[in-house]
Scaffold this motif. Structure first.
Motif, short mmCIF file in Angstrom:
data_model
loop_
_atom_site.label_atom_id
_atom_site.label_comp_id
_atom_site.label_asym_id
_atom_site.label_seq_id
_atom_site.Cartn_x
_atom_site.Cartn_y
_atom_site.Cartn_z
N LYS A 199 80.81 2.02 40.14
CA LYS A 199 79.26 2.13 39.79
C LYS A 199 78.51 0.88 40.37
O LYS A 199 78.71 -0.09 39.69
CB LYS A 199 79.22 2.39 38.25
CG LYS A 199 77.70 2.59 37.94
CD LYS A 199 77.33 4.03 38.16
CE LYS A 199 76.05 4.49 37.43
NZ LYS A 199 75.65 5.88 37.58
N SER A 200 77.86 1.03 41.43
CA SER A 200 77.33 0.12 41.91
C SER A 200 75.93 -0.27 41.28
O SER A 200 75.42 0.22 40.54
CB SER A 200 76.88 0.19 43.31
OG SER A 200 75.93 1.32 43.41
N THR A 201 75.63 -1.85 41.30
CA THR A 201 74.44 -2.29 41.10
C THR A 201 73.26 -1.51 41.39
O THR A 201 72.25 -1.08 40.85
CB THR A 201 74.15 -3.56 41.14
OG1 THR A 201 75.26 -4.51 40.63
CG2 THR A 201 72.79 -4.37 40.63
N ILE A 202 73.35 -1.17 42.61
CA ILE A 202 72.43 -0.14 43.15
C ILE A 202 72.07 1.10 42.41
O ILE A 202 70.87 1.40 42.29
CB ILE A 202 72.72 -0.11 44.74
CG1 ILE A 202 72.14 -1.34 45.77
CG2 ILE A 202 71.87 1.23 45.35
CD1 ILE A 202 70.67 -1.66 45.52
N SER A 203 73.23 1.63 42.24
CA SER A 203 72.93 2.98 41.54
C SER A 203 72.36 3.08 39.97
O SER A 203 71.45 3.70 39.66
CB SER A 203 74.32 3.67 41.16
OG SER A 203 75.10 2.96 40.35
N LEU A 204 72.79 1.68 39.49
CA LEU A 204 71.80 1.44 38.21
C LEU A 204 70.36 1.12 38.39
O LEU A 204 69.35 1.49 37.64
CB LEU A 204 72.64 0.15 37.43
CG LEU A 204 73.94 0.49 36.74
CD1 LEU A 204 74.47 -0.60 36.49
CD2 LEU A 204 74.10 1.63 35.83
N HIS A 205 70.07 0.52 39.72
CA HIS A 205 68.57 0.22 39.84
C HIS A 205 67.98 1.52 40.16
O HIS A 205 66.97 1.84 39.53
CB HIS A 205 68.48 -0.60 41.09
CG HIS A 205 68.82 -2.08 40.74
ND1 HIS A 205 68.56 -3.18 41.70
CD2 HIS A 205 69.17 -2.71 39.93
CE1 HIS A 205 68.95 -3.95 41.35
NE2 HIS A 205 69.30 -4.05 40.18
N VAL A 206 68.72 2.49 40.94
CA VAL A 206 68.11 3.78 40.98
C VAL A 206 67.80 4.53 39.80
O VAL A 206 66.92 5.14 39.65
CB VAL A 206 68.87 4.69 42.23
CG1 VAL A 206 68.22 6.01 42.35
CG2 VAL A 206 68.87 3.72 43.63
N GLU A 207 68.71 4.50 38.89
CA GLU A 207 68.42 5.44 37.85
C GLU A 207 67.47 4.81 36.78
O GLU A 207 66.64 5.54 36.41
CB GLU A 207 69.87 5.35 37.04
CG GLU A 207 70.95 6.15 37.80
CD GLU A 207 72.49 5.90 37.50
OE1 GLU A 207 72.40 5.54 36.06
OE2 GLU A 207 73.35 6.37 37.86
#
Length: 727
Positions: A569-577
């Motif tokens: 689970k990338s940091t980027i995915s958490l940003h997008v969510e």
């Protein structure tokens, strides 16, 4: 309704004074949201705790699966699953090539001799080592591979020499080798200072982050060195191939447990001060340096116990201390679980654990337990008593003339391995770009899978947190409260006379009492644009968090990023969510049309915006100020900017890069604003985005993509005005 507002044109001089002269007596506004919401005092740890909670869910599922294993057949099936998961994480090892060993010197001492040598684990990758051979018997000796912990000196440090020489006194041959970034294999050695610019853990993690982006890992290549060390030992007549053991403490415990899990030729393994459980590791020190993290390891269902269970019923000794940096509770739990495997094989006595009341150190009790373990299981009887030994001066154990491969015979290091990998990955990616239409069609699914993104179904509650009125705009404060105490704090700059345009503005706004930091949103609000400025996980009031870790570079914790490596689970995915949730709230509760949102970012947040757009968030246009050029740029530069790492995605190459996401944004308007240097960076941007320009051109929208060069940061506002006026 607000009246139509025609913004006055500020002179560049006034803007620049506001932007860059902090000595001017402007009033300082408090932009903090969480100063008011005291209950959320732990919000700065949200990123790490989000990652940890994801990991905990995977670990719970693993425990449920383990609880169903009863018989030997069950555990044999589990061993096969472990092997498959380890392979899925690490990937294929390199092809075995000639070792080309070179013995540089032989030293004779009373009772033993030492051969100093190096071999090639891969073509051009030299591994410095010392082979300690007891006097007397010349063939079929029990042999132990000694793995060094995180010491600059590697096996030359006093405590490691003490253990090695005690083993030699007891009749074992001992092979000790330098890991990457230690001993004579320093990768960032500064000749003027006579040392590396990084500590050993950082020597592993700085190039390790690049390897992760390329879809591989430091761990893979450190394990490979160990496997090739076994290959070398099997070429020596002194070594009994059926009596090879391995041990090491701390980072050496990591290496020894990993190598033993992958190489079945190792009969007995005794990792020291490392084995714990991932649950308690995450709850204590957090993820450690790069080689300790198997890519997607937790997501795949792997834990420390699997490193022991896959070996059953081969002899294994866990060497632990009660006050270790690696949780003793985790070690005890792992021992209890692994013991079930050995019991199922009816070889319970082959798994042992010794525990001493000490910190992260070698103790007399533990050393003697280790000697006795190897004496028993490598069939080499004798007295396990720890003895006094004469330690070598460090220089006497240098394999090379200078004490560093980089300044003597030369060698490839992890960066060089990564560079070769980058070239291969970019060839694959460029090949995919040849069919641009299909490449862009496939992109969304690739991005979703690789980043770990999942479409948000969370419904957050919007909490209005105050308003401040200024001459031409209102500053509104909001907090979106989500399940699990997850938050999205943001401020909205709402113009009194709106042009009906809205901007999502992303930057690392850690200083919540600096008008200068918010100068760009303020100026846009004065021009009639509504500006939403959130803090995303890891930044602003949602960061940086307590976890710095042993891979901390220039205010950036790689260890937090590694948590996402472990669970996919990338940091980027958490940003997008978070962006997705934020814009849904803005649309529903603040009555802002999300279809009219522009995206503007500074620094690496261009990656967050590009990923959000690729995953379905419909920005009208985007402007990137001082953006991260590409993942390729990060992995290709030996001295890259650590601040870029959280904005990269492990495993993205060779599948996609930021320019691919930029091409996917076409034909909408997108501008990159970079500071012109007339040199290397100009070339970096132009080369990386050439195919993007061609793609916009093919859509008859060449004017919608631009790389704007400014002479200095002072040109930012002029460029912003130009971008806004052309929409």
């Amino acid at each position: 309704m607000f009246k139509i507002y025609k913004p006055q044109v500020l002179t560049l001089g006034i803007i620049l004074m506001f932007l860059f002269n902090t000595s001017i007596g402007w009033s300082q506004t408090n932009y903090s949201i969480l100063d008011f919401w005291k209950y959320y005092s732990d919000a700065e740890n949200q990123l790490y705790k989000q990652q940890a909670e994801i990991s905990f869910q995977s670990l719970i599922k693993r425990k449920e699966s383990i609880s169903k294993l009863q018989t030997k057949n069950d555990w044999e099936g589990h061993q096969q699953v472990i092997k498959e998961r380890l392979h899925a994480s690490i990937g294929d090892f390199p092809v075995k090539t000639p070792l080309n060993p070179v013995i540089t010197k032989r030293i004779k001492k009373e009772g033993y001799s030492v051969e100093k040598l190096y071999f090639e684990s891969m073509p051009g990758v030299k591994v410095t080592a010392a082979f300690f051979i007891p006097q007397g018997k010349k063939k079929n000796l029990p042999t132990i591979i000694y793995c060094s912990g995180h010491s600059d000196l590697a096996f030359r440090s006093d405590i490691y020499q003490h253990v090695i020489l005690n083993l030699v006194k007891k009749g074992f041959a001992v092979f000790a080798f330098d890991p990457y970034g230690q001993g004579e294999r320093l990768q960032y050695f500064d000749q003027n200072q006579g040392k590396s610019r990084f500590s050993p853990t950082r020597e592993h993690s700085y190039p390790g982050a690049q390897l992760f982006v390329n879809g591989e890992s430091t761990g893979k290549y450190m394990i490979w060195d160990g496997i090739r060390a076994v290959d070398y030992l099997l070429s020596r007549k002194e070594v009994d191939p059926n009596r090879i053991g391995i041990t090491g403490r701390s980072g050496g415990g990591t290496q020894s447990s990993h190598i033993a899990a992958f190489d079945e030729r190792i009969k007995a393994s005794a990792p020291e001060c490392y084995i714990t459980s991932m649950e308690y590791q995450l709850k204590s020190g957090g993820p450690q340096d790069a080689e300790q993290n198997f890519p997607r390891g937790i997501q795949l269902g792997l834990d420390h116990a699997d490193l022991l269970e896959v070996r059953a019923p081969k002899p294994t000794l866990m060497i632990t201390t009660t006050r270790d940096i690696f949780s003793i509770q985790g070690a005890r739990d792992t021992y209890r679980e692994a013991k079930l495997t050995y019991k199922a094989f009816d070889m319970s006595e082959n798994l042992m654990m010794v525990e001493d009341n000490a910190g992260h150190q070698s103790t007399l009790k533990n050393r003697e337990a280790m000697y006795a373990f190897f004496q028993k299981h490598l069939d080499n009887s004798g007295d396990p008593k720890d003895e006094e030994v004469v330690i070598f001066p460090v220089e006497e154990l240098y394999v090379t003339e200078t004490g560093q491969l980089s300044t003597s015979v030369g060698s490839k290091f992890l960066f060089d391995v990564n560079s070769d990998l980058t070239k291969k990955n970019m060839e694959v990616l460029k090949g995919s770009r040849q069919n641009m239409d299909q490449h862009l069609i496939d992109l969304k699914q690739k991005v979703q899978t690789i980043t770990g993104y999942s479409q948000s179904t969370r419904k957050g509650e919007l909490l209005f947190s105050g308003q401040t009125e200024f001459e031409t705009y209102y500053l509104n404060k909001y907090l979106i409260e989500l399940p699990g105490n997850n938050l999205i704090p943001f401020v909205a700059f709402v113009p009194k006379q709106s042009t009906k345009r809205s901007v999502l503005y992303l930057d690392d706004l850690a200083n919540k009492k600096s008008d200068a930091a918010y100068a760009i949103p303020i100026e846009m609000a004065k021009k009639g644009i509504t500006v939403i400025v959130p803090d995303l996980p890891g930044y602003g009031e949602l960061g940086p968090g307590y976890l710095k870790g042993d891979a901390y570079f220039e205010n950036t914790s790689y260890n937090q990023w590694f948590a996402g490596i472990l669970n996919g689970k990338s940091t980027i995915s958490l940003h997008v969510e978070a962006i997705e949730t934020l814009l849904e709230v803005c649309k529903a509760d603040l009555k802002l049309d999300d279809k009219e949102f522009m995206g503007i970012s500074k620094g690496g947040f261009n990656s967050s915006l590009l990923h959000a757009a690729a995953l379905g968030i419909d920005f009208k246009s985007m402007l990137f100020l001082d953006p991260m050029p590409s993942f390729q740029y990060v992995v290709s530069n030996k001295d890259y900017n650590p601040a870029h790492i959280p904005f990269t995605v492990a495993g993205a190459l060779p599948h996609y890069d930021l320019p691919d996401l930029t091409a996917a944004f076409a034909p909408r308007k997108l501008m990159l604003v970079v500071e012109a240097d007339g040199g290397a960076m100009d070339s970096v941007y132009s080369q990386a985005y050439d195919f993007v320009k061609e793609h916009y051109k093919s859509l008859n929208k060449a004017n919608n993509f631009a790389i704007e060069k400014i002479e200095s940061e002072e040109g930012t506002m002029d460029t912003l005005d130009k971008f806004l006026s052309n929409l």
